[in-house]
Design a protein around this motif. Structure first.
Motif, PDB file in Angstrom:
ATOM      1  N   HIS A 280       0.400  12.257 -10.338  1.00 48.09           N
ATOM      2  CA  HIS A 280       0.176  12.845 -11.666  1.00 48.09           C
ATOM      3  C   HIS A 280      -1.250  13.393 -11.765  1.00 48.09           C
ATOM      4  O   HIS A 280      -1.455  14.525 -12.226  1.00 48.09           O
ATOM      5  N   VAL A 281      -2.217  12.630 -11.320  1.00 49.29           N
ATOM      6  CA  VAL A 281      -3.616  13.074 -11.365  1.00 49.29           C
ATOM      7  C   VAL A 281      -3.819  14.295 -10.475  1.00 49.29           C
ATOM      8  O   VAL A 281      -4.489  15.255 -10.863  1.00 49.29           O
ATOM      9  N   VAL A 282      -3.232  14.294  -9.293  1.00 50.48           N
ATOM     10  CA  VAL A 282      -3.367  15.437  -8.384  1.00 50.48           C
ATOM     11  C   VAL A 282      -2.818  16.701  -9.032  1.00 50.48           C
ATOM     12  O   VAL A 282      -3.409  17.778  -8.928  1.00 50.48           O
ATOM     13  N   ARG A 283      -1.705  16.591  -9.735  1.00 47.84           N
ATOM     14  CA  ARG A 283      -1.105  17.763 -10.401  1.00 47.84           C
ATOM     15  C   ARG A 283      -1.983  18.294 -11.525  1.00 47.84           C
ATOM     16  O   ARG A 283      -1.873  19.461 -11.905  1.00 47.84           O
ATOM     17  N   LEU A 284      -2.845  17.459 -12.082  1.00 51.00           N
ATOM     18  CA  LEU A 284      -3.750  17.893 -13.148  1.00 51.00           C
ATOM     19  C   LEU A 284      -4.972  18.644 -12.624  1.00 51.00           C
ATOM     20  O   LEU A 284      -5.653  19.317 -13.389  1.00 51.00           O
ATOM     21  N   LEU A 285      -5.236  18.517 -11.328  1.00 55.57           N
ATOM     22  CA  LEU A 285      -6.396  19.193 -10.732  1.00 55.57           C
ATOM     23  C   LEU A 285      -6.196  20.704 -10.742  1.00 55.57           C
ATOM     24  O   LEU A 285      -5.068  21.189 -10.611  1.00 55.57           O
ATOM     25  N   PRO A 286      -7.304  21.463 -10.847  1.00 53.35           N
ATOM     26  CA  PRO A 286      -7.188  22.914 -10.692  1.00 53.35           C
ATOM     27  C   PRO A 286      -6.606  23.253  -9.313  1.00 53.35           C
ATOM     28  O   PRO A 286      -6.799  22.500  -8.353  1.00 53.35           O
TER      29      PRO A 286
ATOM     30  N   GLY B 148       1.611   3.095  -8.595  1.00 52.70           N
ATOM     31  CA  GLY B 148       0.318   3.647  -8.189  1.00 52.70           C
ATOM     32  C   GLY B 148       0.459   5.036  -7.588  1.00 52.70           C
ATOM     33  O   GLY B 148      -0.357   5.924  -7.867  1.00 52.70           O
ATOM     34  N   LEU B 149       1.476   5.239  -6.773  1.00 51.92           N
ATOM     35  CA  LEU B 149       1.709   6.556  -6.182  1.00 51.92           C
ATOM     36  C   LEU B 149       2.061   7.577  -7.254  1.00 51.92           C
ATOM     37  O   LEU B 149       1.542   8.699  -7.248  1.00 51.92           O
ATOM     38  N   ARG B 150       2.925   7.205  -8.188  1.00 50.54           N
ATOM     39  CA  ARG B 150       3.268   8.134  -9.277  1.00 50.54           C
ATOM     40  C   ARG B 150       2.024   8.528 -10.065  1.00 50.54           C
ATOM     41  O   ARG B 150       1.840   9.706 -10.403  1.00 50.54           O
ATOM     42  N   ARG B 151       1.161   7.578 -10.342  1.00 48.04           N
ATOM     43  CA  ARG B 151      -0.082   7.878 -11.067  1.00 48.04           C
ATOM     44  C   ARG B 151      -0.985   8.793 -10.259  1.00 48.04           C
ATOM     45  O   ARG B 151      -1.575   9.733 -10.786  1.00 48.04           O
ATOM     46  N   PHE B 152      -1.097   8.509  -8.964  1.00 47.96           N
ATOM     47  CA  PHE B 152      -1.913   9.343  -8.075  1.00 47.96           C
ATOM     48  C   PHE B 152      -1.395  10.782  -8.083  1.00 47.96           C
ATOM     49  O   PHE B 152      -2.168  11.728  -8.242  1.00 47.96           O
TER      50      PHE B 152
ATOM     51  N   TYR C  80       0.846  -1.185   0.000  1.00 45.80           N
ATOM     52  CA  TYR C  80       0.000   0.000   0.000  1.00 45.80           C
ATOM     53  C   TYR C  80       0.885   1.240   0.000  1.00 45.80           C
ATOM     54  O   TYR C  80       2.050   1.175   0.388  1.00 45.80           O
ATOM     55  N   PHE C  81       0.304   2.382  -0.388  1.00 41.93           N
ATOM     56  CA  PHE C  81       0.965   3.651  -0.153  1.00 41.93           C
ATOM     57  C   PHE C  81       0.002   4.548   0.597  1.00 41.93           C
ATOM     58  O   PHE C  81      -1.209   4.364   0.548  1.00 41.93           O
ATOM     59  N   THR C  82       0.554   5.496   1.311  1.00 39.68           N
ATOM     60  CA  THR C  82      -0.258   6.434   2.073  1.00 39.68           C
ATOM     61  C   THR C  82       0.093   7.849   1.648  1.00 39.68           C
ATOM     62  O   THR C  82       1.215   8.119   1.217  1.00 39.68           O
ATOM     63  N   THR C  83      -0.884   8.752   1.751  1.00 40.34           N
ATOM     64  CA  THR C  83      -0.651  10.153   1.422  1.00 40.34           C
ATOM     65  C   THR C  83      -0.519  10.960   2.703  1.00 40.34           C
ATOM     66  O   THR C  83      -0.847  10.488   3.789  1.00 40.34           O
TER      67      THR C  83
ATOM     68  N   GLU D 231      -2.357  13.214   3.590  1.00 41.07           N
ATOM     69  CA  GLU D 231      -3.712  13.461   4.105  1.00 41.07           C
ATOM     70  C   GLU D 231      -4.290  12.236   4.805  1.00 41.07           C
ATOM     71  O   GLU D 231      -5.402  12.281   5.315  1.00 41.07           O
ATOM     72  N   GLY D 232      -3.537  11.137   4.839  1.00 43.88           N
ATOM     73  CA  GLY D 232      -3.979   9.945   5.545  1.00 43.88           C
ATOM     74  C   GLY D 232      -4.757   8.965   4.679  1.00 43.88           C
ATOM     75  O   GLY D 232      -5.357   8.029   5.191  1.00 43.88           O
ATOM     76  N   PHE D 233      -4.740   9.148   3.373  1.00 44.61           N
ATOM     77  CA  PHE D 233      -5.418   8.245   2.448  1.00 44.61           C
ATOM     78  C   PHE D 233      -4.490   7.074   2.143  1.00 44.61           C
ATOM     79  O   PHE D 233      -3.346   7.276   1.747  1.00 44.61           O
ATOM     80  N   ASP D 234      -4.950   5.849   2.359  1.00 42.00           N
ATOM     81  CA  ASP D 234      -4.185   4.652   2.026  1.00 42.00           C
ATOM     82  C   ASP D 234      -4.734   4.059   0.739  1.00 42.00           C
ATOM     83  O   ASP D 234      -5.952   3.957   0.572  1.00 42.00           O
ATOM     84  N   SER D 235      -3.854   3.678  -0.161  1.00 42.89           N
ATOM     85  CA  SER D 235      -4.275   3.095  -1.426  1.00 42.89           C
ATOM     86  C   SER D 235      -3.620   1.743  -1.615  1.00 42.89           C
ATOM     87  O   SER D 235      -2.437   1.570  -1.369  1.00 42.89           O
TER      88      SER D 235
END
Length: 67
Positions: free
Chosen positions: A55-61, A49-53, A28-31, A33-37
């Motif tokens: 990447h998606v966060v950086r695309l957010l406004p 999975g963390l790199r993808r996560f 698993y990885f954790t952020t 903010e306490g989110f475990d994936s």
């Protein structure tokens, strides 16, 4: 635990731990903010999975990005 200063940090090095952890044979990885994936079949897949996560966060406004 990381014991080095990051760019722009002053003062004592804050406590840091790995974002990755294993339960049984699943990874698993954790952020911050306490989110475990997970679960992931291997640490390498959890790292992907963390790199993808991230990447998606950086695309957010900007107003929706986690800090």
């Amino acid at each position: 635990m990381d014991t080095y200063r990051r760019s722009g940090e002053d003062g004592p090095v804050p406590f840091r731990s790995s974002r990755f952890f294993c339960v049984g044979s699943k990874w698993y990885f954790t952020t911050r903010e306490g989110f475990d994936s997970g679960p992931f079949a291997s640490r390498e897949r959890a790292e992907t999975g963390l790199r993808r996560f991230l990447h998606v966060v950086r695309l957010l406004p900007e107003e929706h990005q986690v800090h």
